[in-house]
Scaffold this active site. Structure first.
Site, PDB file in Angstrom:
ATOM      1  N   ASP A 146      -3.741  -8.501   5.222  1.00 47.25           N
ATOM      2  CA  ASP A 146      -2.504  -9.280   5.066  1.00 47.25           C
ATOM      3  C   ASP A 146      -2.406 -10.338   6.165  1.00 47.25           C
ATOM      4  O   ASP A 146      -1.617 -11.279   6.067  1.00 47.25           O
ATOM      5  CB  ASP A 146      -1.251  -8.391   5.050  1.00 47.25           C
ATOM      6  CG  ASP A 146      -1.225  -7.328   6.134  1.00 47.25           C
ATOM      7  OD1 ASP A 146      -2.302  -6.923   6.603  1.00 47.25           O
ATOM      8  OD2 ASP A 146      -0.128  -6.898   6.510  1.00 47.25           O
ATOM      9  N   HIS A 151      -5.080  -8.852  14.359  1.00 51.23           N
ATOM     10  CA  HIS A 151      -5.238  -7.604  13.597  1.00 51.23           C
ATOM     11  C   HIS A 151      -6.066  -7.903  12.357  1.00 51.23           C
ATOM     12  O   HIS A 151      -5.821  -8.896  11.654  1.00 51.23           O
ATOM     13  CB  HIS A 151      -3.833  -7.115  13.232  1.00 51.23           C
ATOM     14  CG  HIS A 151      -3.765  -5.877  12.405  1.00 51.23           C
ATOM     15  ND1 HIS A 151      -4.731  -4.898  12.393  1.00 51.23           N
ATOM     16  CD2 HIS A 151      -2.790  -5.446  11.554  1.00 51.23           C
ATOM     17  CE1 HIS A 151      -4.357  -3.931  11.585  1.00 51.23           C
ATOM     18  NE2 HIS A 151      -3.189  -4.235  11.054  1.00 51.23           N
ATOM     19  N   ASP A 168       1.872  -6.544  13.840  1.00 45.82           N
ATOM     20  CA  ASP A 168       2.693  -5.622  13.035  1.00 45.82           C
ATOM     21  C   ASP A 168       3.886  -5.048  13.807  1.00 45.82           C
ATOM     22  O   ASP A 168       4.931  -4.750  13.209  1.00 45.82           O
ATOM     23  CB  ASP A 168       1.833  -4.446  12.545  1.00 45.82           C
ATOM     24  CG  ASP A 168       0.988  -4.797  11.322  1.00 45.82           C
ATOM     25  OD1 ASP A 168       1.307  -5.784  10.636  1.00 45.82           O
ATOM     26  OD2 ASP A 168       0.019  -4.063  11.055  1.00 45.82           O
ATOM     27  N   HIS A 210       5.358  -9.848  10.318  1.00 46.16           N
ATOM     28  CA  HIS A 210       6.108  -9.642   9.067  1.00 46.16           C
ATOM     29  C   HIS A 210       7.589  -9.840   9.343  1.00 46.16           C
ATOM     30  O   HIS A 210       8.118  -9.348  10.355  1.00 46.16           O
ATOM     31  CB  HIS A 210       5.931  -8.207   8.548  1.00 46.16           C
ATOM     32  CG  HIS A 210       4.540  -7.861   8.137  1.00 46.16           C
ATOM     33  ND1 HIS A 210       3.941  -8.374   7.008  1.00 46.16           N
ATOM     34  CD2 HIS A 210       3.636  -7.013   8.689  1.00 46.16           C
ATOM     35  CE1 HIS A 210       2.720  -7.858   6.896  1.00 46.16           C
ATOM     36  NE2 HIS A 210       2.506  -7.040   7.918  1.00 46.16           N
ATOM     37  N   TYR A 262      10.175   0.097   8.337  1.00 48.42           N
ATOM     38  CA  TYR A 262       8.806  -0.329   8.642  1.00 48.42           C
ATOM     39  C   TYR A 262       8.174   0.624   9.655  1.00 48.42           C
ATOM     40  O   TYR A 262       7.039   1.080   9.494  1.00 48.42           O
ATOM     41  CB  TYR A 262       8.827  -1.764   9.188  1.00 48.42           C
ATOM     42  CG  TYR A 262       7.471  -2.370   9.376  1.00 48.42           C
ATOM     43  CD1 TYR A 262       6.880  -3.119   8.365  1.00 48.42           C
ATOM     44  CD2 TYR A 262       6.758  -2.187  10.550  1.00 48.42           C
ATOM     45  CE1 TYR A 262       5.629  -3.673   8.523  1.00 48.42           C
ATOM     46  CE2 TYR A 262       5.501  -2.733  10.723  1.00 48.42           C
ATOM     47  CZ  TYR A 262       4.943  -3.478   9.705  1.00 48.42           C
ATOM     48  OH  TYR A 262       3.697  -4.014   9.866  1.00 48.42           O
ATOM     49  N   GLU A 301      -6.342  -6.253   9.474  1.00 50.02           N
ATOM     50  CA  GLU A 301      -5.884  -5.915   8.122  1.00 50.02           C
ATOM     51  C   GLU A 301      -5.677  -7.197   7.326  1.00 50.02           C
ATOM     52  O   GLU A 301      -5.208  -8.218   7.845  1.00 50.02           O
ATOM     53  CB  GLU A 301      -4.600  -5.066   8.169  1.00 50.02           C
ATOM     54  CG  GLU A 301      -4.347  -4.382   6.832  1.00 50.02           C
ATOM     55  CD  GLU A 301      -3.344  -3.228   6.886  1.00 50.02           C
ATOM     56  OE1 GLU A 301      -2.690  -3.031   7.924  1.00 50.02           O
ATOM     57  OE2 GLU A 301      -3.228  -2.528   5.859  1.00 50.02           O
ATOM     58  N   HIS A 311       0.811  -1.233   0.000  1.00 46.03           N
ATOM     59  CA  HIS A 311       0.000   0.000   0.000  1.00 46.03           C
ATOM     60  C   HIS A 311       0.842   1.279   0.000  1.00 46.03           C
ATOM     61  O   HIS A 311       0.719   2.151   0.836  1.00 46.03           O
ATOM     62  CB  HIS A 311      -1.136  -0.006   1.026  1.00 46.03           C
ATOM     63  CG  HIS A 311      -0.824  -0.173   2.489  1.00 46.03           C
ATOM     64  ND1 HIS A 311       0.150   0.531   3.145  1.00 46.03           N
ATOM     65  CD2 HIS A 311      -1.408  -0.945   3.430  1.00 46.03           C
ATOM     66  CE1 HIS A 311       0.147   0.206   4.416  1.00 46.03           C
ATOM     67  NE2 HIS A 311      -0.780  -0.701   4.615  1.00 46.03           N
TER      68      HIS A 311
HETATM   69 FE1  FEO Z   1      -1.511  -3.532   9.611  1.00 46.14          FE
HETATM   70 FE2  FEO Z   1       0.533  -6.122   8.477  1.00 46.14          FE
HETATM   71  O1  FEO Z   1      -1.055  -5.137   8.693  1.00 46.14           O
END
Ligand code: FEO
Length: 396
Positions: free
Chosen positions: A80, A76, A165, A224, A193, A78, A22
């Site tokens: 991903d 979370h 995250d 991640h 990040y 989101e 994004h």
């Molecule tokens: Fe806020 Fe890795 O999503």
């Protein structure tokens, strides 16, 4: 599948060729980390993007039949991390989705419209626990790190924190631990990040660190990138988060500019030479040559931020406007801002640059330096005034 600790398996997806997350450029790709706790009640912590489902499933099935999964913890919403939940529920329809109250709201909004199955929610709050057999999991809500729904899961038995995250990096790799990829690489990607994802939420990060920092931790397993597990690496990433959340900066400058006919570029180069002469470390970054997500890392490090643009149709250049929109959202507070540029017949557009830096939380010096068409030698010389102002700001 990698067993990162006895009975805890990494079952995520490696997105090797992702190059944009994004708007954040990811030259090394990313990973979406799902973790399987192979306990009496098998529990999966987070999932992956929808297109990583098959890979995640095959990694899970190397350990246990996926139909046996009893809990899916969604730290979370989101996508991903939640994008594969609905397909996973085809295989383990009785699994309960463990999430925060905001997580439930978010998951309903993301998936309720298309799902043909019932999602069984188990909503948790800070301090709630869930026994899954030999282990008991504890939950900590971390609103805005990264979304209102974000939470961390902690396994006290194994001293492992799953903070989603937080502490992550966009870094694809066939190794799972930070030191295997190289600690410098891991910390550098964690910094980028933070600058691009977490920076606006410094206050919330401080609150989260107050709570999470007190936990005994043998391992931090983010959603991640690489897992932190050596004591010195855990200490290093926690210390850096503390520093970044406090908006600490180094006594250095970054100049960000775009140019039409090289007048603004000439000003930028002149400013750079002047910072050098004042022994202030400086970086000169053209918006034509650098992606805004890389520039944000430099901005997070630097106390002095100089931005320059020419005027086009009474406005700053679209590249600069886009960059400033990004900066306003990420809010790098505690910086000293400087503006400059060249114009033809109207200076009004420069106010947009000044206002943007103020909205981003920066302090501006006196009037920016704006010159008509081609800057004269004496005008270029006068740029030293803003360099000296910046120097005074560094001394405060
Ligand atoms: Fe806020 Fe890795 O999503």
């Amino acid at each position: 599948m990698t067993e990162i600790k006895k009975g805890i398996y990494w079952t995520g997806y490696i997105d090797w060729n992702l190059r944009n997350f994004h708007g954040y450029v990811t030259p090394w790709g990313s990973t979406y980390n799902a973790y399987l706790l192979a306990d009496e009640c098998p529990t999966l912590i987070d999932t992956v993007k929808y297109y990583g489902f098959e890979e995640m499933l095959s990694r899970i099935e190397e350990v246990i039949p996926a139909r046996n999964i009893r809990y899916i913890i969604s730290n979370h919403t989101e996508m991903d991390h939640s994008g594969a939940i609905d397909r996973l529920l085809d295989i383990c329809p009785d699994a309960e989705i463990v999430c925060s109250p905001k997580g439930q709201e978010g998951l309903l909004r993301h998936f309720a419209a298309t799902s043909k199955k019932e999602w069984k929610f188990k909503v948790v709050n800070t301090g709630d626990t869930l026994n899954i057999g030999a282990r008991t999991l504890e939950f900590f809500l971390m609103p805005m790190v990264h979304w209102p729904d974000s939470m961390a899961t902690y396994c006290r038995n194994d001293k492992v924190l799953f903070p989603n995250d937080a502490f992550g990096q966009h870094y694809a790799s066939s190794v799972r631990f930070a030191e295997e990829a190289g600690i410098e690489t891991a910390l550098k990607e964690a910094e980028k990040y933070y600058a691009n994802i977490v920076m606006p939420y410094g206050g919330q990060v401080v609150k989260a660190l107050d709570t999470l920092g007190a936990l005994a931790m043998d391992m931090i397993a983010p959603s991640h990138g690489l897992v932190w597990h050596r004591a010195e690496d855990i200490a290093a990433i926690l210390a850096l988060y503390k520093k970044w959340a406090a908006y600490e900066t180094a006594k250095c400058a970054v100049i960000v500019y775009d140019t039409m006919w090289h007048s603004t570029e000439t000003m930028a180069i002149t400013l750079c030479r002047m910072f050098e002469k004042e022994k202030i470390p400086v970086k000169l970054l053209s918006l034509q040559a650098n992606h805004i997500s890389d520039i944000m890392t430099e901005i997070m490090r630097s106390r002095i931020i100089a931005v320059g643009s020419p005027i086009l149709n009474n406005k700053i250049l679209p590249t600069m406007a886009a960059f400033l929109t990004y900066v306003k959202g990420l809010k790098p507070k505690n910086r000293f801002g400087v503006t400059f540029g060249s114009y033809g017949w109207a200076k009004i557009g420069f106010k947009e640059m000044e206002d943007a830096l103020i909205e981003a939380g920066m302090t501006l010096g006196t009037q920016g330096k704006y010159f008509n068409y081609i800057p004269a030698a004496s005008e270029l010389e006068s740029l030293n005034e803003i360099v000296l102002q910046a120097k005074r700001a560094l001394e405060q």
